[in-house]
Each structure stands twice: as C-alpha cells, then as structure tokens.
Design a protein around this motif. Sequence first.
Motif, PDB file in Angstrom:
ATOM      1  N   ASN A   6      42.898  51.459  52.832  1.00  0.00           N
ATOM      2  CA  ASN A   6      43.534  51.326  51.522  1.00  0.00           C
ATOM      3  C   ASN A   6      43.807  49.861  51.297  1.00  0.00           C
ATOM      4  O   ASN A   6      44.644  49.271  51.976  1.00  0.00           O
ATOM      5  CB  ASN A   6      44.869  52.077  51.502  1.00  0.00           C
ATOM      6  CG  ASN A   6      44.692  53.470  50.978  1.00  0.00           C
ATOM      7  OD1 ASN A   6      43.743  53.755  50.268  1.00  0.00           O
ATOM      8  ND2 ASN A   6      45.603  54.338  51.322  1.00  0.00           N
ATOM      9  N   ASP A  39      42.653  25.247  40.837  1.00  0.00           N
ATOM     10  CA  ASP A  39      42.621  24.642  42.176  1.00  0.00           C
ATOM     11  C   ASP A  39      43.342  25.471  43.224  1.00  0.00           C
ATOM     12  O   ASP A  39      43.616  24.973  44.303  1.00  0.00           O
ATOM     13  CB  ASP A  39      43.255  23.239  42.176  1.00  0.00           C
ATOM     14  CG  ASP A  39      42.350  22.227  41.515  1.00  0.00           C
ATOM     15  OD1 ASP A  39      42.817  21.136  41.167  1.00  0.00           O
ATOM     16  OD2 ASP A  39      41.159  22.561  41.347  1.00  0.00           O
ATOM     17  N   TYR A  81      42.601  27.675  45.666  1.00  0.00           N
ATOM     18  CA  TYR A  81      41.413  28.249  46.287  1.00  0.00           C
ATOM     19  C   TYR A  81      41.702  29.516  47.052  1.00  0.00           C
ATOM     20  O   TYR A  81      40.845  30.390  47.198  1.00  0.00           O
ATOM     21  CB  TYR A  81      40.732  27.208  47.186  1.00  0.00           C
ATOM     22  CG  TYR A  81      40.169  26.067  46.389  1.00  0.00           C
ATOM     23  CD1 TYR A  81      40.827  24.849  46.316  1.00  0.00           C
ATOM     24  CD2 TYR A  81      38.984  26.209  45.680  1.00  0.00           C
ATOM     25  CE1 TYR A  81      40.315  23.814  45.560  1.00  0.00           C
ATOM     26  CE2 TYR A  81      38.472  25.179  44.929  1.00  0.00           C
ATOM     27  CZ  TYR A  81      39.139  23.982  44.865  1.00  0.00           C
ATOM     28  OH  TYR A  81      38.654  22.954  44.119  1.00  0.00           O
ATOM     29  N   LEU A  82      42.927  29.644  47.567  1.00  0.00           N
ATOM     30  CA  LEU A  82      43.284  30.883  48.279  1.00  0.00           C
ATOM     31  C   LEU A  82      43.236  32.059  47.320  1.00  0.00           C
ATOM     32  O   LEU A  82      42.692  33.128  47.625  1.00  0.00           O
ATOM     33  CB  LEU A  82      44.671  30.744  48.882  1.00  0.00           C
ATOM     34  CG  LEU A  82      44.761  29.767  50.049  1.00  0.00           C
ATOM     35  CD1 LEU A  82      46.208  29.545  50.413  1.00  0.00           C
ATOM     36  CD2 LEU A  82      44.013  30.322  51.236  1.00  0.00           C
ATOM     37  N   PHE A 135      39.722  33.008  46.567  1.00  0.00           N
ATOM     38  CA  PHE A 135      39.071  33.738  47.651  1.00  0.00           C
ATOM     39  C   PHE A 135      39.459  35.203  47.627  1.00  0.00           C
ATOM     40  O   PHE A 135      38.623  36.109  47.744  1.00  0.00           O
ATOM     41  CB  PHE A 135      39.457  33.093  48.985  1.00  0.00           C
ATOM     42  CG  PHE A 135      38.869  33.782  50.163  1.00  0.00           C
ATOM     43  CD1 PHE A 135      39.628  34.634  50.930  1.00  0.00           C
ATOM     44  CD2 PHE A 135      37.551  33.594  50.517  1.00  0.00           C
ATOM     45  CE1 PHE A 135      39.096  35.278  52.020  1.00  0.00           C
ATOM     46  CE2 PHE A 135      37.003  34.227  51.596  1.00  0.00           C
ATOM     47  CZ  PHE A 135      37.777  35.072  52.353  1.00  0.00           C
ATOM     48  N   GLU A 136      40.782  35.460  47.457  1.00  0.00           N
ATOM     49  CA  GLU A 136      41.229  36.862  47.483  1.00  0.00           C
ATOM     50  C   GLU A 136      40.689  37.614  46.277  1.00  0.00           C
ATOM     51  O   GLU A 136      40.295  38.792  46.383  1.00  0.00           O
ATOM     52  CB  GLU A 136      42.765  36.909  47.484  1.00  0.00           C
ATOM     53  CG  GLU A 136      43.363  36.244  48.683  1.00  0.00           C
ATOM     54  CD  GLU A 136      44.651  36.904  49.121  1.00  0.00           C
ATOM     55  OE1 GLU A 136      44.691  38.133  49.220  1.00  0.00           O
ATOM     56  OE2 GLU A 136      45.612  36.174  49.364  1.00  0.00           O
ATOM     57  N   ALA A 167      37.050  38.508  46.944  1.00  0.00           N
ATOM     58  CA  ALA A 167      36.913  39.642  47.874  1.00  0.00           C
ATOM     59  C   ALA A 167      37.192  40.948  47.140  1.00  0.00           C
ATOM     60  O   ALA A 167      36.467  41.940  47.314  1.00  0.00           O
ATOM     61  CB  ALA A 167      37.870  39.470  49.050  1.00  0.00           C
TER      62      ALA A 167
END
Lengths: 175, 189
Positions: A67, A80, A82-83, A86-87, A90
């Motif tokens: 889940n 800016d 970037y984290l 990325f998430e 995904a």
Amino acid sequence: MPDDWDPEVYKAAPGRTPDPEPRTSLPNPVTIVQSLYNLSVDAPVTFFREWMERQHAKNRYYYYHRNYRRVPDLTECLEDDYLCFFEAEAQWKRDKKVDEEIVKIIQERMGACQQREGHSFVQNCAQEIKQFEQVAKAYEDRYADLGAAGNARKCLMKQKQRMIAERKAQAQAEA
Amino acid sequence: MAAMSLLLRAAAALGARKVPIHAAGGGRVSLLDRSILSSGIFAPVRHGSHGKKMFPITATKFYDKRFLSLLRFYILLPGIPIAIFITYVNIFIGEAELAEIPEGYIPDHWEYYKHPITRWISRYLLDSPEKEYEKMLALIDIETNKSDLRMKEKEARRLMRARGDGPWYQFETPDKNLIDYSSKATPDN
C-alpha cells in the motif's frame, strides 16, 4: 493456483443440454476418451497435487500487496525541490502501471464478450465496447505520444498543451 | 548349416568343378563340413549381407564431442543440485498465500513476496525497498545541496567582480608614484 474469474463479469454462454433419448445404442466415444484421460492423467496429477497441498498446509505463511501512500503531485512541488520531483515521478510511474493494467482488464472483458457471443457481438457487447472505447480514449489522452522516455514532467507538459489548444478552440468557436 | 552342406552336396552332384581356395575375384570359400573337405568339393560363397568392407574417411568429431561433453558436465554439475533444491523447496515449503494486511500490523519488507527463495534473498541478502528509496533520496539531497552551493558561489563571484566591493577580485596594482610621465613632456611622440 490463481482464482477463477468473476462469474458476473464473464458470463458463461448458455449450455446445450444432452439429448435425453439417444437414438443409438453405441457408446459415446467422447465419454470413453474422457474416462481414459481421467484415469491416466487427471487422477495421478490430482493425487500428487493434493499431497503437495497437505505438505504446504503444515506451515502456511502469507504475503501482502504493498500500500503506497499518496505524495504531493508534480503540480504541488516547488521549484528546484528535487526530492519532491523524485517522489512525484515515482508516484506517476506507479499510477501509469495501474492504468495500463486497467486498460488490459477492460480489453480482456471485451474480448471475452466477443468470443462468447460469436457473430452477434455487435449488438450484445455494445456496453463492453463503449466502456473500452472510453477507457482507451482516456489512456490515450493522458499517456500516449510521450515516448519511451516519458516521465511525469512530459506528461504535465502534454496536458498543458492540450488545455491551451482547448481554450484556443473555445475562443475561436465563440469568435 | 545342414542345409548349406546339403546344397553343396547337390551342387557337387550336379557337376560343380574343383575350385581352389584363393578363387579369382575374391570370393570367399566356406570351409564348413569336414566331409565336404575330405571329398574335395567346395564352392565359393558370397554372403549377400556384409558386402565389401570399407573405411570411411570423415572429418574429426573428436573436438566437437569433447566440447559438448564438457559443456553438459559443467552445466549439470551445479545444475542438478540446484534443480533438486528448488524442487524440494517448492514441494515441501511451498509458496505464500495472498492475504489482506491485518489491522495495525506493518509487514516486514520480505513479506511482500510470494516465493520462499525470493523471500529469503530479500530478507538476508538485499536491503529493504524503503531503505533503497531513502538511499536514492539521500543521494538526490546531497547533489541538490552541492548544486545549490555552487550556484550561490558563482553568483557571489559575479557580483563581487562586477561591483568590486567584496573581498574577492582585489588585484594588487603598483604605486601611482612609480609611473614615468617623462614621455608626456613633449606633445608629438
């Protein structure tokens, strides 16, 4: 073994009842072949399989489906960050896989309906065909033409272009 | 054999002539019966089944056969124990069954896989997918910070060079009193 399919969705075709008064006294060769197959192949294999299931039942354990939590979208990410990108990427990839499976399921339903109905699928399967067309159109609008290296950013840009084109068409229709 | 000797006797009776052992043409003589030998009557026998013995000359299969034999050996040497092990695991341990996640229970990361060998590998050899995700996020964070600092440094350098009021880009110039203005005394140089 995988589960059997849902009988409501994949309806079985109406069966043909066997003739209650057969006019021949010859034995039906189909039943002979069936009983031969049952004896030689079906029975040993079933016996072995059931013995194996008994071995498995002595220590059973389970597995689960993942889940995933929802994370902020690409539209909600700051510049800016970037984290966050990325998430969001995904999550977009996971959602794309889910959408692909949805399209496949609807397609399989339509194919099963066509196989079931034979030549009369044109009127009997109209609902399945309409559903598939809707789902395929939605998938095409969202994911088509992004290419093999498609990602969430390109998808977002595609939606932006679509919205611009829509607004332009609307403005032209009014003018 | 008895029929053969009878046949020979019949041939002799019908007037077969004496033929020496090394008959012309390579026909072999059947030296079967002592009574026939002693009577001195024998005929060349040509056995229809064998034919002329030949020695076929072909290219060597030695290296090919050796290669294939070694290939089979080295593939099956670990292959058969692995196959037996996997069969044992599939029959006696068996795969996991799908279940809903119970309330308030957080499964370990290997409990999301079906096959027992996959579960074992995930549990003892690999990091959990959550840890891999966090490792990727950590790398991205490091690179973000690096890029951030580099951009800030470049901006600071640009401004200091342009404005000249910072500690960088201070160039040492020689003293004003050392300049030689003697060539400026005459106007047409």
